[in-house]
Design a protein around this motif. Structure first.
Motif, mmCIF file in Angstrom:
data_model
loop_
_atom_site.group_PDB
_atom_site.id
_atom_site.type_symbol
_atom_site.label_atom_id
_atom_site.label_comp_id
_atom_site.label_asym_id
_atom_site.label_seq_id
_atom_site.Cartn_x
_atom_site.Cartn_y
_atom_site.Cartn_z
ATOM 1 N N ALA A 1 27.221 25.334 43.689
ATOM 2 C CA ALA A 1 26.900 26.408 44.638
ATOM 3 C C ALA A 1 27.782 27.599 44.309
ATOM 4 N N PHE A 2 27.166 28.689 43.853
ATOM 5 C CA PHE A 2 27.870 29.935 43.558
ATOM 6 C C PHE A 2 27.843 30.792 44.824
ATOM 7 N N ILE A 3 28.973 30.931 45.459
ATOM 8 C CA ILE A 3 29.060 31.703 46.701
ATOM 9 C C ILE A 3 29.714 33.041 46.373
ATOM 10 N N ARG A 4 28.965 34.105 46.426
ATOM 11 C CA ARG A 4 29.455 35.419 46.038
ATOM 12 C C ARG A 4 29.483 36.346 47.252
ATOM 13 N N GLY A 5 29.982 37.546 47.059
ATOM 14 C CA GLY A 5 30.016 38.498 48.156
ATOM 15 C C GLY A 5 30.870 38.038 49.315
ATOM 16 N N VAL A 6 32.051 37.455 48.994
ATOM 17 C CA VAL A 6 32.968 36.971 50.030
ATOM 18 C C VAL A 6 34.110 37.981 50.175
ATOM 19 N N ASP A 7 34.264 38.518 51.363
ATOM 20 C CA ASP A 7 35.344 39.466 51.643
ATOM 21 C C ASP A 7 36.602 38.674 51.976
ATOM 22 N N PHE A 8 37.628 38.777 51.112
ATOM 23 C CA PHE A 8 38.870 38.048 51.349
ATOM 24 C C PHE A 8 39.777 38.758 52.353
ATOM 25 N N GLU A 9 39.486 39.998 52.677
ATOM 26 C CA GLU A 9 40.120 40.755 53.771
ATOM 27 C C GLU A 9 41.563 41.170 53.508
ATOM 28 N N ILE A 10 42.287 40.443 52.689
ATOM 29 C CA ILE A 10 43.706 40.730 52.457
ATOM 30 C C ILE A 10 43.934 40.947 50.964
ATOM 31 N N ASN A 11 44.561 42.059 50.609
ATOM 32 C CA ASN A 11 44.859 42.364 49.209
ATOM 33 C C ASN A 11 46.265 41.882 48.886
ATOM 34 N N ASN A 12 46.378 40.592 48.582
ATOM 35 C CA ASN A 12 47.682 40.001 48.314
ATOM 36 C C ASN A 12 47.495 38.770 47.426
ATOM 37 N N HIS A 13 48.260 38.700 46.341
ATOM 38 C CA HIS A 13 48.116 37.576 45.410
ATOM 39 C C HIS A 13 48.322 36.239 46.111
ATOM 40 N N ASP A 14 49.489 36.049 46.700
ATOM 41 C CA ASP A 14 49.839 34.746 47.270
ATOM 42 C C ASP A 14 48.956 34.382 48.454
ATOM 43 N N LEU A 15 48.782 35.311 49.389
ATOM 44 C CA LEU A 15 47.991 35.007 50.575
ATOM 45 C C LEU A 15 46.530 34.772 50.221
ATOM 46 N N GLY A 16 46.022 35.558 49.291
ATOM 47 C CA GLY A 16 44.642 35.361 48.885
ATOM 48 C C GLY A 16 44.411 33.982 48.301
ATOM 49 N N ARG A 17 45.361 33.531 47.489
ATOM 50 C CA ARG A 17 45.241 32.209 46.868
ATOM 51 C C ARG A 17 45.359 31.099 47.904
ATOM 52 N N LEU A 18 46.338 31.199 48.799
ATOM 53 C CA LEU A 18 46.583 30.133 49.765
ATOM 54 C C LEU A 18 45.503 30.069 50.835
ATOM 55 N N ARG A 19 44.891 31.201 51.154
ATOM 56 C CA ARG A 19 43.876 31.210 52.222
ATOM 57 C C ARG A 19 42.587 30.504 51.808
ATOM 58 N N ASN A 20 42.402 30.225 50.521
ATOM 59 C CA ASN A 20 41.284 29.370 50.121
ATOM 60 C C ASN A 20 41.418 27.985 50.735
ATOM 61 N N GLN A 21 42.665 27.571 50.963
ATOM 62 C CA GLN A 21 42.977 26.270 51.541
ATOM 63 C C GLN A 21 43.237 26.351 53.031
ATOM 64 N N SER A 22 43.936 27.391 53.423
ATOM 65 C CA SER A 22 44.392 27.547 54.799
ATOM 66 C C SER A 22 44.097 28.974 55.248
ATOM 67 N N PRO A 23 42.894 29.235 55.760
ATOM 68 C CA PRO A 23 42.493 30.610 56.068
ATOM 69 C C PRO A 23 43.328 31.272 57.152
ATOM 70 N N ILE A 24 43.915 30.465 58.047
ATOM 71 C CA ILE A 24 44.855 30.991 59.031
ATOM 72 C C ILE A 24 46.243 30.854 58.423
ATOM 73 N N ILE A 25 46.903 31.954 58.168
ATOM 74 C CA ILE A 25 48.197 31.928 57.497
ATOM 75 C C ILE A 25 49.168 31.029 58.270
ATOM 76 N N GLY A 26 49.688 30.010 57.592
ATOM 77 C CA GLY A 26 50.580 29.050 58.225
ATOM 78 C C GLY A 26 49.869 27.936 58.959
ATOM 79 N N GLY A 27 48.530 27.959 58.947
ATOM 80 C CA GLY A 27 47.761 26.944 59.660
ATOM 81 C C GLY A 27 47.478 25.722 58.808
ATOM 82 N N TYR A 28 46.687 24.819 59.364
ATOM 83 C CA TYR A 28 46.340 23.589 58.654
ATOM 84 C C TYR A 28 45.491 23.910 57.427
ATOM 85 N N SER A 29 45.601 23.056 56.408
ATOM 86 C CA SER A 29 44.845 23.250 55.173
ATOM 87 C C SER A 29 43.780 22.172 55.034
ATOM 88 N N ILE A 30 42.777 22.470 54.238
ATOM 89 C CA ILE A 30 41.719 21.492 53.971
ATOM 90 C C ILE A 30 42.321 20.239 53.348
#
Length: 545
Positions: free
Chosen positions: A139-168
């Motif tokens: 499944a190619f999911i495109r057109g996703v707005d990551f909302e935050i321009n930040n290397h670390d937060l952008g990467r981690l939010r794939n797992q934990s979209p709420i910063i500091g929250g539970y991860s998949i």
């Protein structure tokens, strides 16, 4: 038994029965490790809890995604959206123009089975044809707005979209009962968070004549070195369950230790012996990908000569770093050779395969490296390509980055085939995520952070055919004008907003049978009972608007 008291009693009885009262903490750790092989023996088969498997691969640095999982013209053809690509920064193919000047152009590849026009890397299997094992369940999911321009937060939010929250990974790990709740490597490890106190086992990809990632990981069971506090805590929590189930304290601890020693000798050796052939297999997959076999989908089959100087200056499209350009390499197809690789790629995939197929864990998250040992001169001068491609010209980026993704897909193709053979793929999700996509510069000199137009790739046996979802639109800014994947509003989000990470994470949690790690979001795929598929009507669309 209560956790604290049962652990103390366990160690107290262990030391008494072995005649080692008052031993040092190091020796206590040794005993815990040795006896933990009993847990290891039972843990290699998950007899309760979730049977789902989750593998997350992160792409640090944010490399361009239109080479990989961002189909910019999925429903069109090679000319339908030509007007949208108003500059040479967004390209998927390099070839020679009639003037003798190499040109980077957007040229998708049509998947004959799904009918979608995809990035051409998918039609470049080194063995010939396309990467069918992955494509059939992607499944190619495109057109996703990551909302935050930040290397670390952008990467981690794939797992934990709420910063500091539970991860998949964290929520699934606590629902499994393998020897390791999870395993992880790289920066993505810091995203891990469960509702219970647990952490993933760290993976070390050092490979030499005396060690490898599996032997390093299996030291947890071998008693050859003191474990870290985290591992001790994890082992003791497992002992609580084991002791309750087996009335452990009433047994002969000395006898248990002898059985544990036998398990160490047999079990640990079984896992470590699998390392070399598995690692060699993936090394071959990487080397296959770095060959010129079946590369016509993304570059010419005839020599690609360097562009001429412009006003005495190198062509900006040949930049390989800030202020550094390609040398006198006479054929850009030779930018790769038998030494070109992707950092730790073979070691990562070999480790994942062994950990998952041998039942040591059902959750692995890992950073994937960048491509290295590329060639810039006829004398064989080498360079490494950064994933954060601010200063990478489009001629260099298009060829080298496609080879990098080709190696990743070739390894994934092998992993998927192995999981299918083991009967595990139908309950597995493999996710590729990054920090952001990129906004290509109109002069082809590089690209910047494209956090407003990202993509996510899911490969899973729960997805039964190739899917492309999500809307994109043109960027009207003068620097990035054209299509690079900028997210557009989508019906799933009520036509008011594009797809967002909350939607992606909610969908993955649903597929894994987990609570949602985000506070909101919408399902991007729907469950019909036997599979996850696209919604019908406009909710399943992938439009260029």
């Amino acid at each position: 038994m209560g956790n604290g008291q049962s652990r103390r009693k366990f160690l107290e009885n262990a030391t008494k029965s072995l005649g080692l009262v008052g031993i040092s903490p190091v020796m206590s750790n040794f005993i815990v490790q040795t006896l933990s092989s009993q847990v290891f023996a039972a843990g290699t088969t998950n007899t309760s809890g979730s049977d789902k498997i989750y593998i997350f691969f992160a792409l640090p640095g944010g490399p361009p995604r239109w080479f990989f999982d961002l189909p910019l013209t999925p429903n069109g053809n090679t000319t339908k959206y030509t007007d949208a690509f108003s500059h040479s920064g967004v390209a998927t193919h390099v070839g020679m123009a009639g003037t003798g000047d190499p040109q980077a152009t957007y040229k998708p590849w049509r998947d004959p089975k799904s009918g979608y026009w995809l990035p051409p890397v998918w039609g470049s299997n080194p063995s010939g044809g396309s990467f069918t094992n992955c494509l059939a369940n992607a499944a190619f999911i495109r057109g996703v707005d990551f909302e935050i321009n930040n290397h670390d937060l952008g990467r981690l939010r794939n797992q934990s979209p709420i910063i500091g929250g539970y991860s998949i990974a964290g929520l699934l790990a606590e629902k499994t009962f393998n020897a390791f709740p999870a395993a992880s490597s790289g920066s993505v490890t810091s995203a891990f968070k469960a509702t219970k106190p647990m952490s993933p086992v760290g993976l070390n990809y050092t490979v030499n004549t005396t060690t490898n990632p599996i032997s390093s990981t299996m030291r947890y069971f071998s008693g050859k070195a003191p474990v870290e506090n985290l591992a001790v805590s994890q082992a003791l929590s497992e002992f609580d369950r084991y002791a309750d189930k087996n009335n452990f304290i009433q047994k002969s601890l000395t006898e248990s230790k002898e059985r544990s020693d036998a398990l160490v000798q047999q079990g640990v050796k079984t896992f470590t012996d699998k390392w070399q052939p598995t690692y060699d297999k993936y090394l071959l997959k990487v080397r296959e990908a770095m060959s010129l076999t079946n590369t016509s989908a993304f570059m010419d089959t005839k020599p690609i000569t360097p562009p001429p100087m412009k006003n005495g200056n190198p062509d900006m499209r040949t930049r390989r770093a800030d202020g550094t350009f390609m040398g006198d390499l006479s054929d850009y197809r030779n930018i790769v050779n038998d030494q070109t690789t992707v950092s730790n790629l073979a070691a990562t995939f070999a480790t994942v395969e062994i950990l998952i197929t041998m039942g040591l864990t059902q959750v692995v998250t890992a950073d994937l490296g960048a491509i290295s040992n590329l060639i810039f001169s006829n004398a064989g001068g080498k360079f490494n390509l950064a994933n954060d491609q601010h200063f990478i010209g489009t001629l260099v980026s298009t060829i080298a980055t496609t080879f990098m993704y080709r190696a990743m897909i070739n390894c994934t193709e092998e992993l998927v085939l192995t999981l299918k053979e083991k009967g595990l793929f139908d309950k597995t999700i493999i996710q590729f995520g990054a920090e952001f996509n990129r906004t290509a510069k109109a002069d082809g000199s590089g690209s910047d952070h494209g956090f407003k137009g990202c993509s996510v790739l899911l490969i899973s046996g729960m997805i039964k055919k190739t899917l492309v979802l999500g809307n994109v639109k043109q960027d009207e800014s003068s620097t990035y004008k054209g299509h690079w994947g900028m997210a557009a509003p989508h019906p799933i989000a009520g036509n008011d907003y594009p797809l967002r990470l909350n939607d992606v994470c909610k969908t993955i949690c649903g597929m894994l049978g987990l609570r949602n790690v985000s506070n909101n979001g919408e399902y991007i795929l729907q469950n019909n009972g036997s599979q996850w598929e696209a919604f019908t009507g406009t909710k399943g669309e992938a439009k260029n608007v």
